[in-house]
Design an enzyme around this catalytic site. Structure first.
Site, PDB file in Angstrom:
ATOM      1  N   SER A 121      -4.419   1.173   5.870  1.00 50.86           N
ATOM      2  CA  SER A 121      -4.843   2.537   6.395  1.00 50.86           C
ATOM      3  C   SER A 121      -6.163   3.145   5.908  1.00 50.86           C
ATOM      4  O   SER A 121      -6.284   4.265   6.150  1.00 50.86           O
ATOM      5  CB  SER A 121      -3.566   3.414   6.380  1.00 50.86           C
ATOM      6  OG  SER A 121      -2.718   2.905   7.420  1.00 50.86           O
ATOM      7  N   LYS A 167      -8.833   4.451   7.889  1.00 52.29           N
ATOM      8  CA  LYS A 167      -8.723   5.837   8.369  1.00 52.29           C
ATOM      9  C   LYS A 167      -9.773   6.812   7.588  1.00 52.29           C
ATOM     10  O   LYS A 167     -10.124   7.800   8.310  1.00 52.29           O
ATOM     11  CB  LYS A 167      -7.364   6.272   8.530  1.00 52.29           C
ATOM     12  CG  LYS A 167      -6.276   5.856   9.189  1.00 52.29           C
ATOM     13  CD  LYS A 167      -4.955   6.308   9.190  1.00 52.29           C
ATOM     14  CE  LYS A 167      -3.973   5.606  10.193  1.00 52.29           C
ATOM     15  NZ  LYS A 167      -3.181   4.595   9.437  1.00 52.29           N
ATOM     16  N   SER A 196      -0.673   9.417   7.653  1.00 54.30           N
ATOM     17  CA  SER A 196      -1.330   8.067   7.951  1.00 54.30           C
ATOM     18  C   SER A 196      -0.894   7.509   9.358  1.00 54.30           C
ATOM     19  O   SER A 196      -0.549   6.387   9.258  1.00 54.30           O
ATOM     20  CB  SER A 196      -0.951   6.862   6.736  1.00 54.30           C
ATOM     21  OG  SER A 196      -1.755   5.885   6.931  1.00 54.30           O
ATOM     22  N   LYS A 219      -6.811   8.524   0.506  1.00 56.74           N
ATOM     23  CA  LYS A 219      -6.109   7.937   1.488  1.00 56.74           C
ATOM     24  C   LYS A 219      -5.488   6.577   0.793  1.00 56.74           C
ATOM     25  O   LYS A 219      -6.237   6.022   0.123  1.00 56.74           O
ATOM     26  CB  LYS A 219      -7.176   7.134   2.661  1.00 56.74           C
ATOM     27  CG  LYS A 219      -6.239   6.818   3.765  1.00 56.74           C
ATOM     28  CD  LYS A 219      -5.640   7.958   4.797  1.00 56.74           C
ATOM     29  CE  LYS A 219      -4.394   7.326   5.574  1.00 56.74           C
ATOM     30  NZ  LYS A 219      -3.535   6.989   4.746  1.00 56.74           N
TER      31      LYS A 219
END
Length: 377
Positions: A58, A61, A118, A221
């Site tokens: 993720s 992202k 997320s 993140k």
């Protein structure tokens, strides 16, 4: 008493984290790939297999959010726009907020879901809203990666679910993290620990546990899949020094947070930021054959230089400009170079540009000035 003890322990941990630390070895970081980058300059302060191509889950992202923030800045979309979840977005598995086909949320809430929880489904919904389809959005992600010099990266989706050929590197993750950080409003989301969606019906908790344990953490993140392992791009700031710590492929979430904290501790203990005044130190440049014998120059306002602690006083400023510039000179022309050296090596450089026009001297130009002076009351 208990509260005082907690405050004391936290203060003690911060103190020890600021003490100088010897250079990190590869063994100090358990993950197979890692990078510590100075966010201001992009300078690499530590690296371990920085260009190994790996899935990043993720952390993908980060690029998704970068393109969303750019769309907001350009006015293409707005925070209060309503996003309708498609069947495709609602079909995402893994970490999500359980969007149903046809469900609507604002761009603001979709960003919150993507950055904090997320949410794979929210990321796809945003991608489709910005570009019309996830495929078109992914193409834009790859174009952006190319423009940033992310030569180790190929995106196949916008949320980081395992997919053949969806790869990046620790260095490239640092590059795109630095790009996202230019949109400072993203920290309004990545700094959230606990929040809710659907008018309080859905609770979301940030996947970045460093928000609860690391002094100065601002984001950014996390990511975890079977193929990628546990990953993180952690951003933090102290005393004007902004750092990006990237960890890819850690064996566990606990280990990725430990590795990221180790990288950040090393950075804050061994480096400091020095603010440089640029244009304030520059003299006008001489002009040969112009209607004026000099031109004002500029080099931006200020910049930040990251240097090893204790070496900031050794920064040397060098101005490289010709003795005179041939006319004409146009505003914005690069007329020289301002550089800063540390220990005999160039640490930063900036273009010096003309801040005004200087016309070439000619009979008609001189005649025009003479005429203007004669007709003045």
């Amino acid at each position: 008493m208990k509260r005082l003890m907690i405050v004391f322990i936290c203060a003690l941990m911060t103190f020890f984290s600021m003490l100088p630390v010897s250079a990190l070895s590869e063994e100090d970081i358990s993950a197979p790939s890692a990078v510590l980058m100075d966010a201001s300059s992009g300078k690499i302060l530590y690296e371990k297999n920085p260009h190994d191509q790996r899935p990043c889950a993720s952390i993908t992202k980060v690029m998704t959010l970068t393109l969303v923030m750019e769309a907001l800045d350009s006015g293409k979309i707005h925070m209060d726009d309503v996003v309708t979840a498609s069947a495709h977005a609602a079909s995402m598995g893994g970490s999500d907020i359980w969007l149903e086909e046809g469900e609507q949320m604002t761009v603001d809430d979709m960003i919150k879901a993507t950055a904090v929880a997320s949410a794979n489904d929210a990321a796809v919904a945003l991608a489709e809203f910005v570009s019309g389809s996830e495929d078109d959005f992914v193409a834009a992600m790859n174009d952006k990666a190319k423009s940033l010099g992310m030569t180790d990266t190929a995106f196949k989706n916008c949320n980081g679910l395992d997919e053949e050929g969806h790869i990046t590197s620790a260095y490239d993750v640092a590059l795109m993290s630095r790009e996202l950080m230019k949109h400072e409003e993203i920290f309004d989301y990545t700094g959230i620990w606990l929040d809710s969606l659907r008018d309080g019906a859905t609770q979301i908790v940030n996947t970045n546990k460093l928000l609860r344990s690391y002094d100065g953490i601002t984001g950014l993140k996390t990511g975890t899949t079977g193929e990628a392992g546990s990953c993180i791009s952690a951003t933090a700031q102290r005393n004007g020094l902004s750092l990006i710590a990237v960890v890819l492929g850690a064996e566990s979430g606990k280990q990725r947070f430990k590795d990221a904290a180790t990288l950040l501790d090393y950075g804050f203990a061994n480096f400091e930021s020095r603010e440089l005044s640029l244009s304030d130190t520059l003299e006008p440049a001489a002009v040969d054959g112009g209607m004026s014998d000099s031109v004002e120059v500029e080099c931006g306002d200020k910049a930040v230089l990251t240097v090893p602690k204790g070496e900031g006083e050794g920064i040397e400023q060098l101005v490289d400009m010709p003795e005179s510039l041939p006319a004409p000179v146009h505003k914005g022309d690069v007329v020289g170079r301002l550089s800063y050296n540390l220990n005999g090596e160039e640490a930063a450089s900036f273009d010096i540009t003309a801040s005004e026009d200087v016309e070439k001297k000619s009979f008609f130009a001189v005649l025009g000035i003479l005429w203007s002076s004669l007709i003045k009351p």
